[in-house]
Write an enzyme that holds these catalytic residues in place. Structure first.
Site, short mmCIF file in Angstrom:
data_model
loop_
_atom_site.label_atom_id
_atom_site.label_comp_id
_atom_site.label_asym_id
_atom_site.label_seq_id
_atom_site.Cartn_x
_atom_site.Cartn_y
_atom_site.Cartn_z
N PHE A 1 -1.30 -1.94 5.35
CA PHE A 1 -1.45 -2.35 7.39
C PHE A 1 -0.15 -2.68 7.83
O PHE A 1 0.30 -1.92 8.36
CB PHE A 1 -2.51 -3.07 7.56
CG PHE A 1 -1.72 -5.10 6.91
CD1 PHE A 1 -0.64 -5.56 8.23
CD2 PHE A 1 -1.82 -4.97 5.74
CE1 PHE A 1 -0.20 -7.16 7.57
CE2 PHE A 1 -0.80 -6.30 5.49
CZ PHE A 1 -0.46 -6.70 5.91
N CYS B 1 7.27 -5.97 1.57
CA CYS B 1 6.59 -5.97 0.52
C CYS B 1 8.01 -6.31 -0.20
O CYS B 1 8.27 -6.67 -1.29
CB CYS B 1 6.41 -3.92 -0.01
SG CYS B 1 7.40 -3.31 0.33
N GLU C 1 -7.65 0.52 8.09
CA GLU C 1 -8.41 1.11 8.79
C GLU C 1 -7.83 -0.79 9.25
O GLU C 1 -8.79 -1.02 10.69
CB GLU C 1 -9.57 -0.34 8.59
CG GLU C 1 -9.91 -1.10 6.96
CD GLU C 1 -9.21 -0.64 5.62
OE1 GLU C 1 -8.51 0.13 5.48
OE2 GLU C 1 -10.00 -1.01 5.07
N ARG C 2 -6.78 -1.68 9.94
CA ARG C 2 -6.64 -2.28 10.34
C ARG C 2 -5.88 -2.47 12.08
O ARG C 2 -5.84 -3.00 12.73
CB ARG C 2 -6.09 -3.55 9.66
CG ARG C 2 -7.19 -4.13 8.22
CD ARG C 2 -6.54 -5.52 7.86
NE ARG C 2 -6.16 -5.32 6.48
CZ ARG C 2 -5.39 -5.87 4.99
NH1 ARG C 2 -5.42 -7.14 6.15
NH2 ARG C 2 -5.75 -5.68 3.91
N GLU D 1 1.49 -13.58 -4.77
CA GLU D 1 2.15 -12.65 -3.90
C GLU D 1 1.45 -13.27 -2.06
O GLU D 1 0.02 -12.57 -1.86
CB GLU D 1 1.72 -11.56 -3.43
CG GLU D 1 2.55 -11.22 -2.43
CD GLU D 1 2.58 -9.33 -2.45
OE1 GLU D 1 1.47 -8.57 -2.49
OE2 GLU D 1 2.99 -8.06 -1.93
N SER E 1 -1.94 -3.29 -2.30
CA SER E 1 -2.22 -4.20 -3.48
C SER E 1 -1.58 -4.25 -4.62
O SER E 1 -2.53 -2.96 -4.85
CB SER E 1 -2.98 -5.65 -2.84
OG SER E 1 -3.38 -4.93 -3.17
N LYS F 1 -4.55 8.59 4.93
CA LYS F 1 -5.57 7.35 5.10
C LYS F 1 -4.95 6.84 5.50
O LYS F 1 -4.85 5.27 4.09
CB LYS F 1 -7.05 7.61 4.07
CG LYS F 1 -8.65 7.04 4.19
CD LYS F 1 -7.93 5.57 4.71
CE LYS F 1 -8.12 4.31 3.81
NZ LYS F 1 -8.04 3.12 4.40
P1 NAD Z 1 -4.50 -3.09 0.18
O1 NAD Z 1 -4.44 -3.06 -1.07
O2 NAD Z 1 -5.44 -4.44 0.83
O3 NAD Z 1 -4.93 -1.78 0.69
C1 NAD Z 1 -4.14 -0.28 1.20
C2 NAD Z 1 -4.62 0.37 1.12
O4 NAD Z 1 -6.15 0.70 0.42
C3 NAD Z 1 -5.86 0.68 2.49
O5 NAD Z 1 -5.75 2.03 3.09
C4 NAD Z 1 -7.20 0.27 2.04
O6 NAD Z 1 -7.90 0.85 2.65
C5 NAD Z 1 -7.26 0.54 1.38
N1 NAD Z 1 -7.88 -0.11 0.14
C6 NAD Z 1 -8.15 -1.99 0.33
N2 NAD Z 1 -9.18 -2.26 -1.14
C7 NAD Z 1 -10.00 -0.86 -1.58
C8 NAD Z 1 -10.85 -1.10 -2.87
N3 NAD Z 1 -10.73 -1.37 -2.99
N4 NAD Z 1 -11.03 0.55 -3.11
C9 NAD Z 1 -9.60 1.51 -2.32
N5 NAD Z 1 -9.47 1.27 -1.58
C10 NAD Z 1 -8.72 0.55 -0.91
O7 NAD Z 1 -3.08 -3.27 0.79
P2 NAD Z 1 -2.62 -4.24 2.19
O8 NAD Z 1 -3.34 -5.43 2.60
O9 NAD Z 1 -3.23 -3.08 3.18
O10 NAD Z 1 -0.94 -4.52 2.73
C11 NAD Z 1 -0.69 -5.35 1.93
C12 NAD Z 1 0.32 -4.95 0.36
O11 NAD Z 1 1.37 -4.20 0.15
C13 NAD Z 1 0.65 -6.20 0.05
O12 NAD Z 1 0.37 -6.34 -1.64
C14 NAD Z 1 2.04 -5.69 0.40
O13 NAD Z 1 3.31 -6.02 -1.21
C15 NAD Z 1 1.89 -3.76 -0.37
N6 NAD Z 1 2.99 -3.46 -0.16
C16 NAD Z 1 3.50 -2.64 -1.00
C17 NAD Z 1 4.90 -1.59 -1.19
C18 NAD Z 1 5.96 -1.28 -2.28
O14 NAD Z 1 6.36 -0.77 -1.25
N7 NAD Z 1 5.32 -1.29 -3.06
C19 NAD Z 1 4.81 -1.59 0.54
C20 NAD Z 1 4.17 -1.64 1.61
C21 NAD Z 1 2.94 -2.41 0.88
#
Ligand code: NAD
Length: 500
Positions: free
Chosen positions: A149, A281, A176-177, A385, A226, A173
């Site tokens: 998101f 991140c 969704e937020r 985090e 994450s 994909k």
């Molecule tokens: P998230 O992991 O909750 O979601 C990321 C994606 O995964 C979304 O599209 C979501 O729909 C999908 N998803 C969520 N749960 C899932 C599951 N159980 N099975 C399959 N798919 C699933 O992350 P978020 O809250 O949207 O974003 C924040 C996180 O992203 C933080 O941890 C941040 O550090 C990380 N991030 C990392 C970087 C990097 O470059 N390392 C960059 C941006 C964000």
């Protein structure tokens, strides 16, 4: 209530699964939209469209692919305000921050417009008598991107410009937020001349992700999110025979040495810890002043600035920091502040009670800037985090123990040192086990022509994103060895062939 649907085969498609999730404006706490959550069939439709588009797109000369991306780049420049507004209304970040996000994404599009150069192969003349050899990089087929998101435009743009430039077809994909920006991008790509089916969007949740992870026609998965989900994506995608790059979470440390320009370090920390409400991140969430004297001075300079942070909606140009993404996330961040206080960290600035007074925004998901001193390694505010506007100060007596602290952390996305000492700076950049390093630069996000990615629990896979690493990820190498008959005939050869 409006609906946010998919984009398949060159057009917007309403969601048919009957499953929806509300999309909130975090600045007001109101929801006026719902995003569709794709069924297996809807994901399969997107894969079918992308698969059908691949043979022709992959054979389109790289120069023509690049020209389409160049046209898309012009549309992005013209319409960056529209895109930034679409980001802010669903994410909550300030307008200038959203514009910055668009620019960082656009830079990857610019990089990808060099496709003919990026895809130039290698040629070796006369590897044997009358034998030449050349290597080329070819596209993989249908590839998918699953994004978080916090950067609804920039992170997809770390992926698809390079993937498309290399001749792949793409399924995004989004989170969704904040799903709406993805549809603007898809429409503008079509307007720029991208053939139908080359870029598709499926909105959805775990079901959509799992369908992509298991689909035999999806050849590679790029993920950012994450760490627990990144691990899952890497394990499941590779078990299904796919190439996977899965970028995870972070806990980024910034060391402040006694010889640092302290005012420069304080300003850097303000932006890096509280910009985008800490939902980056590459946010700095741990400040590591070396010596108590530096720590005391740092905290006393930070405190009034954190207290004075202007927190408000993106529609107010005075806002320095917006709300966090959801009510649940707001509660989680406040819960961490409770835990830090209970564990004995010194709560210098407490953001839990912050109230938004602007009319119409009282119900937004705001958290005030929060500053903890005397944080120790065993506390949850240090280990986890938080992804919010919470900065922890962990004091260290010397440089070595500051580096040890970073090395004991399982995350290794970004880090920085503030110092005037060239020896320290060089040793830090050489020895630190972290993927992206800043010397007096707090958020060292690499430019598009370099590559973005952390180490350890911040990246699972072999390739980071964009730059030449992106080109390598989205292509596979093929080497052809050629000989032309010139009157000479070899006898059958039954030993291992050798040339030369
Ligand atoms: P998230 O992991 O909750 O979601 C990321 C994606 O995964 C979304 O599209 C979501 O729909 C999908 N998803 C969520 N749960 C899932 C599951 N159980 N099975 C399959 N798919 C699933 O992350 P978020 O809250 O949207 O974003 C924040 C996180 O992203 C933080 O941890 C941040 O550090 C990380 N991030 C990392 C970087 C990097 O470059 N390392 C960059 C941006 C964000």
């Amino acid at each position: 209530m409006s609906e946010v649907g998919h984009y398949i085969n060159g057009q917007e498609v309403a969601c048919s699964s009957g499953r929806y999730q509300p999309v909130y404006n975090p600045a007001t706490g109101q929801s006026e939209k719902a995003v569709g959550l794709a069924s297996v069939d809807e994901v399969n439709n997107a894969v079918t469209a992308a698969k059908a588009a691949w043979p022709s797109w992959s054979k389109t000369p790289a120069l023509r692919r690049a020209r389409i991306l160049d046209k898309f780049k012009s549309l992005l420049i013209e319409r960056s305000e529209i895109l930034a507004k679409a980001i802010s209304v669903e994410h909550g970040k300030t307008h200038d921050d959203a514009l910055g996000e668009v620019t960082r994404g656009l830079e990857v599009v610019e990089f990808a417009t060099a496709a003919p150069h990026l895809l130039k192969g290698e040629f070796s003349e006369s590897v044997g008598s009358g034998v030449d050899s050349y290597s080329i990089r070819q596209s993989l087929g249908v590839v998918a991107g699953i994004t978080p998101f916090n950067f609804p435009v920039m992170v997809p743009m770390w992926m698809f410009p390079v993937a498309l430039a290399c001749g792949n077809t793409f399924i995004l994909k989004p989170s969704e937020r904040d799903p709406s920006a993805s549809l603007l991008i898809a429409n503008w790509l079509t307007e720029a001349g991208l053939p139908d089916g080359v870029f598709n969007v499926v909105q959805g949740d775990k079901l959509a992700v799992d369908t992509l992870l298991e689909h035999p026609d999806v050849k590679a998965i790029s993920f950012v999110g994450s760490t627990p989900i990144a691990k899952y994506i890497y394990a499941t995608g590779t078990a299904n025979g796919k190439r996977v790059q899965a970028l995870g979470g972070a806990k980024n440390h910034m060391i402040i040495m006694p010889d640092a320009d302290l005012d420069m370090a304080v300003n850097a920390l303000m932006g890096a810890a509280y910009g985008s409400a800490g939902e980056r991140c590459m946010a700095v969430s741990v400040a590591v002043p070396v010596t108590d004297a530096v720590a005391d001075a740092l905290v006393s300079k930070l405190k009034p600035k954190v207290e004075a942070l202007e927190i408000g909606p993106s529609t107010d140009s005075a806002s320095e920091m917006g709300p966090v993404i959801t009510a649940e996330h707001q509660a989680k961040i406040k819960g961490y502040i409770d835990q830090g206080e209970a564990a004995g960290a010194k709560l210098v600035v407490d953001g839990r009670e912050f109230k938004q007074s602007r009319q119409g925004y009282e119900e937004g998901y705001y958290v005030g800037g929060t500053l903890f001193d005397n944080v120790t390694e065993d506390m949850s505010i240090y280990k986890d985090e938080i992804f919010g506007p919470v900065l922890s100060v962990v004091r260290r007596p010397d440089y070595r123990s500051a580096v040890d602290l970073i090395h004991n952390c399982p995350y290794a996305n970004g880090t920085a040192v503030f110092t005037r000492d060239g020896d320290v700076a060089r040793a830090f950049s050489q020895d630190i086990e972290v993927g992206m390093v800043g010397i007096n630069v707090p958020i060292p996000v690499p430019m598009a022509f370099h590559s973005f990615g952390g180490w350890k629990d911040s990246l699972f896979g072999d390739h980071s994103m964009h730059g030449m690493e992106g080109v390598r990820f989205y292509t596979r190498i093929k080497t052809t060895t050629t000989r032309w008959p010139s009157g000479q005939r070899d006898d059958p050869q039954f030993t291992m062939p050798t040339l030369g």
